[in-house]
Design an enzyme around this catalytic site. Structure first.
Site, mmCIF file in Angstrom:
data_model
loop_
_atom_site.group_PDB
_atom_site.id
_atom_site.type_symbol
_atom_site.label_atom_id
_atom_site.label_comp_id
_atom_site.label_asym_id
_atom_site.label_seq_id
_atom_site.Cartn_x
_atom_site.Cartn_y
_atom_site.Cartn_z
ATOM 1 N N SER A 1 0.807 -1.229 0.000
ATOM 2 C CA SER A 1 0.000 0.000 0.000
ATOM 3 C C SER A 1 0.835 1.271 0.000
ATOM 4 O O SER A 1 0.280 2.364 0.138
ATOM 5 C CB SER A 1 -0.919 -0.006 1.221
ATOM 6 O OG SER A 1 -0.151 -0.281 2.381
ATOM 7 N N THR B 1 -1.788 3.544 4.502
ATOM 8 C CA THR B 1 -0.873 4.687 4.363
ATOM 9 C C THR B 1 0.099 4.734 5.535
ATOM 10 O O THR B 1 -0.315 4.551 6.681
ATOM 11 C CB THR B 1 -1.696 5.993 4.415
ATOM 12 O OG1 THR B 1 -2.717 5.908 3.451
ATOM 13 C CG2 THR B 1 -0.843 7.219 4.196
ATOM 14 N N THR C 1 1.643 6.965 0.266
ATOM 15 C CA THR C 1 0.734 5.845 -0.018
ATOM 16 C C THR C 1 0.607 5.591 -1.517
ATOM 17 O O THR C 1 0.846 6.490 -2.328
ATOM 18 C CB THR C 1 -0.674 6.155 0.549
ATOM 19 O OG1 THR C 1 -1.507 5.004 0.421
ATOM 20 C CG2 THR C 1 -1.334 7.313 -0.181
ATOM 21 N N ARG D 1 -7.423 8.767 -9.683
ATOM 22 C CA ARG D 1 -7.894 9.075 -8.318
ATOM 23 C C ARG D 1 -6.728 9.537 -7.437
ATOM 24 O O ARG D 1 -5.651 8.952 -7.451
ATOM 25 C CB ARG D 1 -8.552 7.827 -7.711
ATOM 26 C CG ARG D 1 -9.121 8.022 -6.300
ATOM 27 C CD ARG D 1 -8.205 7.469 -5.234
ATOM 28 N NE ARG D 1 -8.814 7.486 -3.905
ATOM 29 C CZ ARG D 1 -8.140 7.265 -2.784
ATOM 30 N NH1 ARG D 1 -6.856 6.992 -2.826
ATOM 31 N NH2 ARG D 1 -8.751 7.300 -1.621
ATOM 32 N N VAL D 2 -6.976 10.557 -6.655
ATOM 33 C CA VAL D 2 -6.019 11.040 -5.660
ATOM 34 C C VAL D 2 -6.697 10.965 -4.303
ATOM 35 O O VAL D 2 -7.880 11.313 -4.176
ATOM 36 C CB VAL D 2 -5.597 12.494 -5.980
ATOM 37 C CG1 VAL D 2 -4.872 13.133 -4.815
ATOM 38 C CG2 VAL D 2 -4.728 12.528 -7.241
ATOM 39 N N GLY D 3 -5.987 10.510 -3.310
ATOM 40 C CA GLY D 3 -6.574 10.381 -1.972
ATOM 41 C C GLY D 3 -6.263 11.565 -1.075
ATOM 42 O O GLY D 3 -5.941 12.673 -1.540
ATOM 43 N N ASP D 4 -6.344 11.334 0.203
ATOM 44 C CA ASP D 4 -6.142 12.396 1.189
ATOM 45 C C ASP D 4 -4.669 12.726 1.449
ATOM 46 O O ASP D 4 -4.335 13.838 1.880
ATOM 47 C CB ASP D 4 -6.786 11.999 2.526
ATOM 48 C CG ASP D 4 -6.232 10.678 3.058
ATOM 49 O OD1 ASP D 4 -5.988 9.764 2.237
ATOM 50 O OD2 ASP D 4 -6.044 10.550 4.271
ATOM 51 N N THR E 1 -5.066 7.746 7.951
ATOM 52 C CA THR E 1 -4.983 6.565 7.103
ATOM 53 C C THR E 1 -6.390 5.978 7.040
ATOM 54 O O THR E 1 -7.215 6.236 7.901
ATOM 55 C CB THR E 1 -3.950 5.552 7.640
ATOM 56 O OG1 THR E 1 -4.006 4.359 6.838
ATOM 57 C CG2 THR E 1 -4.195 5.168 9.084
ATOM 58 N N GLY E 2 -6.632 5.212 6.001
ATOM 59 C CA GLY E 2 -7.989 4.695 5.800
ATOM 60 C C GLY E 2 -8.546 5.268 4.517
ATOM 61 O O GLY E 2 -7.791 5.678 3.625
ATOM 62 N N GLY F 1 -9.411 7.649 2.133
ATOM 63 C CA GLY F 1 -8.999 9.042 2.017
ATOM 64 C C GLY F 1 -10.140 10.006 1.768
ATOM 65 O O GLY F 1 -10.101 11.164 2.201
#
Ligand code: GLY
Length: 319
Positions: free
Chosen positions: A84, A182, A200, A210-213, A233-234, A236
C-alpha cells in the site's frame, strides 16, 4: 484555574468533574501546553520498529524531525512486501502504480505530490516541492518531470506480486476498498520542532487518476508547531471531506487530548460513511509529546517511540 465564558458553556454541558480530573479533556490546554517534550515519533499501523528506530537515531544525532521522518518513511516506500506504499504498492484499475505523499515542517512549510508514477520515493519528491518551488502540490506528469530534473530515477514500481493481485482483481472488477495502509509519521526533534509526512499508493485498483487524502494538506496531514500534528490513514475520501487532520490539530488547539481530537475527527466522518466497513483512522501528537490515535472500526494500531524503545499501541475505535 480561570475559564473563558466559552469554556464555561462547554464545561456546563459535560460531566465536568470527571472530565477535568481524569486528564482526558483538559479545557485549559492552550495555556498548559509547555511545548517541552523529549524527542518522540509516532506512525500509523504495524510497520515494525525499524522506521521509528531509524527516525529516532537521526534525531539523536541532532538531525531535524523532517530528516528523521523522511528516512523512516523511505524504508517502507522501498519495501516490496508493503502493498500500500511506494514500490510494491497495488496498482490502479489500469495496472498503474500511482503514488501520493506530503510533508509539512515546523515552519508551516508544506510540499506534496499526487498521482506520481515510476518514482520510488514520493516523500522525498514532496519534500523537494516544498524546498525548491513556491508551490505546495505537483501532480502526475509534472511531478514526474520535476523528480527527474532533480536527480530521481524512473523505475518500474509494479512488482510481480502486485501485478498478480491486479490480474486476479481484473476477473471480477470489484472494488475492494479496505487497502489503505498509508504510512503517516509525526515526530518531535531535540529542538522541540514538529514535522509530519505521509506516503501511499492509495486505494487498491482505484479509478485511474484518483487522488486520496495523503497529498492534501489538512486532509491527510497537518502540523502546527505551536499545537501539534496529525495524519490520517484509511479511506482518504473521508479525510478529505472533513479536512480531518486539520480538524484534529484544531481540536488539540482547543484543548482536547490527541486521542480525543482524533475521536472527534472520526465522529465527524460518520455522516459520509457510505459502507459499514469503511475505515478511517488518525494519529496525533501534541507539542508536549502526548500522543494518541483513534479509528472508526476495530483493527487500527500505531507505533510510538522515543530514544529508548518503540511500542505498538492498539487504537480505541468508535464502532
Ligand atoms: N488514505 C490513503 C488513501 O485513501 O489514498
Amino acid at each position: 484555574m480561570k475559564y473563558s465564558r466559552r469554556q464555561f458553556v462547554k464545561v456546563g454541558g459535560l460531566a465536568t468533574t470527571s472530565l477535568l480530573f481524569n486528564g482526558v479533556w483538559n479545557l485549559n490546554y492552550p495555556q498548559k501546553l509547555k511545548g517541552v517534550s523529549e524527542p518522540k515519533v509516532i506512525y500509523t499501523w504495524d510497520y515494525g520498529p525499524v522506521p521509528g528506530k531509524t527516525a529516532m537515531a537521526l534525531i539523536n544525532e541532532g538531525k531535524s524531525s523532517l530528516d528523521a521522518i523522511e528516512a523512516g518513511i523511505k524504508i517502507i516506500e522501498a519495501d516490496p512486501n508493503v502493498l500500500s506504499v511506494g514500490y510494491g504498492g497495488l496498482p490502479d484499475a489500469e495496472g498503474k502504480v500511482t503514488l501520493d505523499a506530503s510533508v509539512m515542517d515546523w515552519n508551516g512549510n508544506a510540499g506534496a505530490v499526487a498521482f506520481l508514477q515510476n518514482i520510488k520515493h514520493p516523500v522525498s519528491v514532496a519534500r523537494l516541492v516544498m524546498e525548491k518551488t513556491p508551490h505546495v502540490l505537483l501532480v502526475g506528469e509534472g511531478a514526474f518531470e520535476f523528480a527527474i530534473e532533480n536527480g530521481f530515477k524512473a523505475e518500474n514500481l509494479l512488482t510481480n506480486k502486485a501485478k498478480e493481485r491486479w490480474e486476479k482483481w481484473l476477473k471480477f472488477k470489484k472494488f475492494k476498498d479496505r487497502n489503505h495502509d498509508t504510512i503517516g509519521m509525526l515526530a518531535i526533534d531535540k529542538q522541540g520542532n514538529l514535522s509530519g509526512a505521509v506516503s501511499t499508493s492509495g486505494w487498491a485498483f482505484k479509478v485511474h487518476g484518483r487522488v486520496g487524502d495523503s497529498p492534501i494538506i489538512g486532509a491527510g496531514l497537518y502540523v502546527d508547531n505551536k499545537v501539534g500534528g496529525a495524519a490520517s490513514t484509511g479511506l482518504g475520501e473521508l479525510a478529505i471531506k472533513t479536512a480531518g487532520s486539520f480538524l484534529v490539530v484544531e481540536k488539540m488547539r482547543e484543548g482536547y487530548s490527541p486521542t480525543e481530537a482524533c475521536k472527534i475527527a472520526v465522529e465527524r466522518s460518520k455522516k459520509y460513511q457510505k459502507k459499514a466497513h469503511h475505515q478511517i483512522c488518525y494519529i496525533a501528537i501534541n507539542k508536549d509529546g502526548e500522543v494518541g490515535g483513534y479509528s472508526f472500526l476495530d483493527g487500527f494500531a500505531y507505533t510510538v517511540g522515543n530514544r529508548r524503545r518503540m511500542r505498538l499501541k492498539k487504537a480505541p475505535y468508535l464502532l
